[in-house]
Design a protein around this motif. Structure first.
Motif, PDB file in Angstrom:
ATOM      1  N   ALA A   1      -9.151  62.309  30.880  1.00 42.44           N
ATOM      2  CA  ALA A   1      -9.824  61.024  31.818  1.00 42.44           C
ATOM      3  C   ALA A   1      -8.999  61.121  31.799  1.00 42.44           C
ATOM      4  O   ALA A   1      -9.223  59.335  33.551  1.00 42.44           O
ATOM      5  N   GLY A   2      -7.407  60.188  31.963  1.00 35.03           N
ATOM      6  CA  GLY A   2      -6.311  59.239  32.611  1.00 35.03           C
ATOM      7  C   GLY A   2      -5.588  59.980  34.177  1.00 35.03           C
ATOM      8  O   GLY A   2      -6.020  59.868  35.221  1.00 35.03           O
ATOM      9  N   SER A   3      -6.125  62.146  34.099  1.00 35.37           N
ATOM     10  CA  SER A   3      -5.860  62.591  35.129  1.00 35.37           C
ATOM     11  C   SER A   3      -7.196  62.248  35.717  1.00 35.37           C
ATOM     12  O   SER A   3      -6.925  62.353  37.715  1.00 35.37           O
ATOM     13  N   PHE A   4      -7.726  62.307  35.622  1.00 32.76           N
ATOM     14  CA  PHE A   4      -9.287  61.950  36.670  1.00 32.76           C
ATOM     15  C   PHE A   4      -9.057  60.289  37.407  1.00 32.76           C
ATOM     16  O   PHE A   4      -9.108  60.191  38.613  1.00 32.76           O
ATOM     17  N   CYS A   5      -8.326  59.460  36.188  1.00 32.26           N
ATOM     18  CA  CYS A   5      -8.500  58.045  37.276  1.00 32.26           C
ATOM     19  C   CYS A   5      -7.216  57.947  38.599  1.00 32.26           C
ATOM     20  O   CYS A   5      -7.638  58.047  39.194  1.00 32.26           O
ATOM     21  N   CYS A   6      -6.085  59.537  37.799  1.00 30.82           N
ATOM     22  CA  CYS A   6      -5.171  59.233  38.748  1.00 30.82           C
ATOM     23  C   CYS A   6      -5.410  59.924  40.593  1.00 30.82           C
ATOM     24  O   CYS A   6      -5.298  59.427  41.307  1.00 30.82           O
ATOM     25  N   GLY A   7      -6.389  60.779  40.374  1.00 26.37           N
ATOM     26  CA  GLY A   7      -6.766  61.988  41.211  1.00 26.37           C
ATOM     27  C   GLY A   7      -7.257  60.534  41.883  1.00 26.37           C
ATOM     28  O   GLY A   7      -7.367  60.718  43.208  1.00 26.37           O
ATOM     29  N   ILE A   8      -8.707  59.740  41.336  1.00 28.08           N
ATOM     30  CA  ILE A   8      -9.584  59.023  42.520  1.00 28.08           C
ATOM     31  C   ILE A   8      -8.548  58.757  42.800  1.00 28.08           C
ATOM     32  O   ILE A   8      -8.952  57.540  44.065  1.00 28.08           O
ATOM     33  N   ILE A   9      -7.295  57.702  42.263  1.00 25.64           N
ATOM     34  CA  ILE A   9      -6.888  56.245  43.048  1.00 25.64           C
ATOM     35  C   ILE A   9      -6.237  57.190  44.427  1.00 25.64           C
ATOM     36  O   ILE A   9      -5.840  56.752  45.325  1.00 25.64           O
ATOM     37  N   THR A  10      -5.609  58.410  44.355  1.00 29.03           N
ATOM     38  CA  THR A  10      -4.419  59.003  44.761  1.00 29.03           C
ATOM     39  C   THR A  10      -5.613  59.284  45.891  1.00 29.03           C
ATOM     40  O   THR A  10      -5.155  58.677  47.198  1.00 29.03           O
ATOM     41  N   ALA A  11      -7.352  60.271  45.790  1.00 29.69           N
ATOM     42  CA  ALA A  11      -7.532  60.464  47.076  1.00 29.69           C
ATOM     43  C   ALA A  11      -7.834  58.891  47.530  1.00 29.69           C
ATOM     44  O   ALA A  11      -8.154  58.837  49.143  1.00 29.69           O
ATOM     45  N   ALA A  12      -8.822  58.182  47.074  1.00 34.25           N
ATOM     46  CA  ALA A  12      -8.553  56.729  47.795  1.00 34.25           C
ATOM     47  C   ALA A  12      -7.884  56.371  48.371  1.00 34.25           C
ATOM     48  O   ALA A  12      -8.572  55.477  49.302  1.00 34.25           O
ATOM     49  N   SER A  13      -6.214  56.579  48.345  1.00 34.10           N
ATOM     50  CA  SER A  13      -5.316  55.242  48.388  1.00 34.10           C
ATOM     51  C   SER A  13      -5.090  55.929  49.837  1.00 34.10           C
ATOM     52  O   SER A  13      -5.130  54.808  50.888  1.00 34.10           O
ATOM     53  N   VAL A  14      -4.547  57.326  49.354  1.00 30.40           N
ATOM     54  CA  VAL A  14      -4.165  57.722  51.205  1.00 30.40           C
ATOM     55  C   VAL A  14      -5.668  57.866  52.108  1.00 30.40           C
ATOM     56  O   VAL A  14      -5.316  57.233  53.344  1.00 30.40           O
ATOM     57  N   ALA A  15      -7.041  58.268  51.427  1.00 32.57           N
ATOM     58  CA  ALA A  15      -8.509  57.797  52.546  1.00 32.57           C
ATOM     59  C   ALA A  15      -8.117  56.556  53.702  1.00 32.57           C
ATOM     60  O   ALA A  15      -8.246  56.220  54.564  1.00 32.57           O
TER      61      ALA A  15
ATOM     62  N   SER B   1      -4.414  66.941  58.531  1.00 33.45           N
ATOM     63  CA  SER B   1      -4.815  68.151  57.184  1.00 33.45           C
ATOM     64  C   SER B   1      -3.923  67.895  56.540  1.00 33.45           C
ATOM     65  O   SER B   1      -4.643  67.570  55.386  1.00 33.45           O
ATOM     66  N   LEU B   2      -2.638  67.672  57.018  1.00 30.07           N
ATOM     67  CA  LEU B   2      -1.852  66.856  55.428  1.00 30.07           C
ATOM     68  C   LEU B   2      -2.235  66.006  54.631  1.00 30.07           C
ATOM     69  O   LEU B   2      -2.232  66.327  53.135  1.00 30.07           O
ATOM     70  N   CYS B   3      -3.102  64.693  54.990  1.00 26.75           N
ATOM     71  CA  CYS B   3      -3.623  63.788  54.221  1.00 26.75           C
ATOM     72  C   CYS B   3      -4.934  64.544  53.672  1.00 26.75           C
ATOM     73  O   CYS B   3      -5.359  64.365  52.429  1.00 26.75           O
ATOM     74  N   TYR B   4      -5.244  65.266  54.206  1.00 24.28           N
ATOM     75  CA  TYR B   4      -6.572  66.370  53.290  1.00 24.28           C
ATOM     76  C   TYR B   4      -6.469  66.614  52.131  1.00 24.28           C
ATOM     77  O   TYR B   4      -6.911  66.469  51.492  1.00 24.28           O
ATOM     78  N   PHE B   5      -5.154  67.287  52.567  1.00 21.82           N
ATOM     79  CA  PHE B   5      -4.119  68.334  51.887  1.00 21.82           C
ATOM     80  C   PHE B   5      -4.447  67.296  49.967  1.00 21.82           C
ATOM     81  O   PHE B   5      -4.648  67.752  49.533  1.00 21.82           O
ATOM     82  N   VAL B   6      -3.976  66.293  50.366  1.00 21.47           N
ATOM     83  CA  VAL B   6      -3.373  65.505  49.646  1.00 21.47           C
ATOM     84  C   VAL B   6      -4.687  64.700  48.536  1.00 21.47           C
ATOM     85  O   VAL B   6      -5.267  64.389  47.159  1.00 21.47           O
ATOM     86  N   SER B   7      -5.597  64.477  50.194  1.00 20.03           N
ATOM     87  CA  SER B   7      -6.816  64.006  48.899  1.00 20.03           C
ATOM     88  C   SER B   7      -7.356  65.283  48.121  1.00 20.03           C
ATOM     89  O   SER B   7      -8.309  65.124  47.308  1.00 20.03           O
TER      90      SER B   7
ATOM     91  N   LYS C   1       1.015  53.269  45.651  1.00 20.09           N
ATOM     92  CA  LYS C   1      -0.399  53.484  44.638  1.00 20.09           C
ATOM     93  C   LYS C   1      -0.390  54.799  44.164  1.00 20.09           C
ATOM     94  O   LYS C   1      -0.208  55.707  43.472  1.00 20.09           O
ATOM     95  N   ALA C   2      -0.603  55.308  45.439  1.00 14.45           N
ATOM     96  CA  ALA C   2      -0.820  56.824  45.870  1.00 14.45           C
ATOM     97  C   ALA C   2       0.419  57.734  45.239  1.00 14.45           C
ATOM     98  O   ALA C   2      -0.041  58.837  44.390  1.00 14.45           O
ATOM     99  N   GLU C   3       1.145  57.588  45.356  1.00 15.09           N
ATOM    100  CA  GLU C   3       2.248  58.669  45.313  1.00 15.09           C
ATOM    101  C   GLU C   3       2.672  58.869  43.469  1.00 15.09           C
ATOM    102  O   GLU C   3       2.637  59.557  42.956  1.00 15.09           O
ATOM    103  N   THR C   4       2.245  56.881  43.074  1.00 14.45           N
ATOM    104  CA  THR C   4       2.741  56.265  41.486  1.00 14.45           C
ATOM    105  C   THR C   4       1.543  57.646  40.635  1.00 14.45           C
ATOM    106  O   THR C   4       1.960  57.934  39.547  1.00 14.45           O
ATOM    107  N   ALA C   5       0.231  57.161  41.510  1.00 16.25           N
ATOM    108  CA  ALA C   5      -0.650  57.952  40.428  1.00 16.25           C
ATOM    109  C   ALA C   5      -0.237  59.556  40.778  1.00 16.25           C
ATOM    110  O   ALA C   5      -1.009  59.879  39.366  1.00 16.25           O
TER     111      ALA C   5
END
Length: 232
Positions: free
Chosen positions: A23-37, A69-75, A174-178
């Motif tokens: 559950a925590g990993s799911f939240c971190c993934g969403i936070i990273t993708a959303a912040s970068v986007a 594409s670099l940001c797309y890769f991170v997301s 925030k994205a990096e921390t997540a």
């Protein structure tokens, strides 16, 4: 056969912990993708990582930026990890609450361990990309923009339209921390599954050294030695 499994999971606390990590990993993934986007959207679709800025007429502009594409890769990495964690959580909740079955095959433990290794690698790469890319951008900002000693201060400066640089540093941080928290979660998941697989293997061996805790022979094989006919 029942004994081909690693047995009922007596360590319910470990399963709950594993679900919490998913559950925590799911939240971190969403936070990273959303912040970068969000950052990419505020900069007109450009990936500001590894970017260089210029300063003219009291406005900060973007001179160069990394490929989108670099940001797309991170997301994409973050979203894939989030989807896998969501799927695993749903599976175990269904198995525990509906079927009442918490046994797990050894092959699926190996799959989780392989997933953990792959995710740790890609999360490490993603975290390094965000860290180095953000530091490169901040170095350009502090060297070009006058009276700015940190990227955080540049958020209060005016940016050339249509760029919205109000919270770019906070979002990237925030994205990096997540990502690093996500990396730590999957490291724990890998250790937990390896531990459970080891305990399952030890339980199969049994106290007598026989596979699955059985003795060296079957009941039919030992009966002639145990119940010998009485002598006349």
């Amino acid at each position: 056969r029942r004994e081909q499994r690693c047995g009922p999971m007596a360590w319910t606390g470990l399963l709950v912990l594993e679900l919490g990590l998913y559950a925590g990993s799911f939240c971190c993934g969403i936070i990273t993708a959303a912040s970068v986007a969000i950052v990419q959207g505020n900069f007109g679709g450009r990936c500001i990582l590894y970017g260089h800025v210029n300063y003219s007429a009291n406005l900060i502009g973007v001179q160069s930026a990394a490929s989108p594409s670099l940001c797309y890769f991170v997301s994409a990495i973050s979203v894939i990890v989030a989807v896998v964690c969501f799927s695993l959580s749903l599976y175990w909740l269904y198995a525990f609450c509906i079927d009442g079955d918490t046994t797990r095959e050894r092959i699926w433990m190996n799959v989780i361990i392989a997933l953990s290794g792959a995710f740790l690698f890609f999360l490490l790469v993603t975290g390094c990309v965000l860290k180095i890319g953000r530091d490169s951008l901040c170095s350009s900002v502090t060297s070009v923009v006058p009276n700015v000693t940190s990227c955080e201060n540049a958020q209060n400066k005016s940016w050339a339209s249509p760029i919205k640089g109000g919270r770019f540093y906070n979002s990237l941080l925030k994205a990096e921390t997540a990502v690093w928290v996500n990396f730590f979660f999957w490291l724990i998941v890998g250790v937990l599954v390896v531990f459970q697989r080891h305990r399952g293997s030890a339980a199969k061996a049994g106290p007598n050294g026989g596979l699955f805790g059985e003795s060296g022979g079957t009941a039919e094989e030992t009966e002639p030695f145990v119940n010998r006919p009485a002598r006349p």
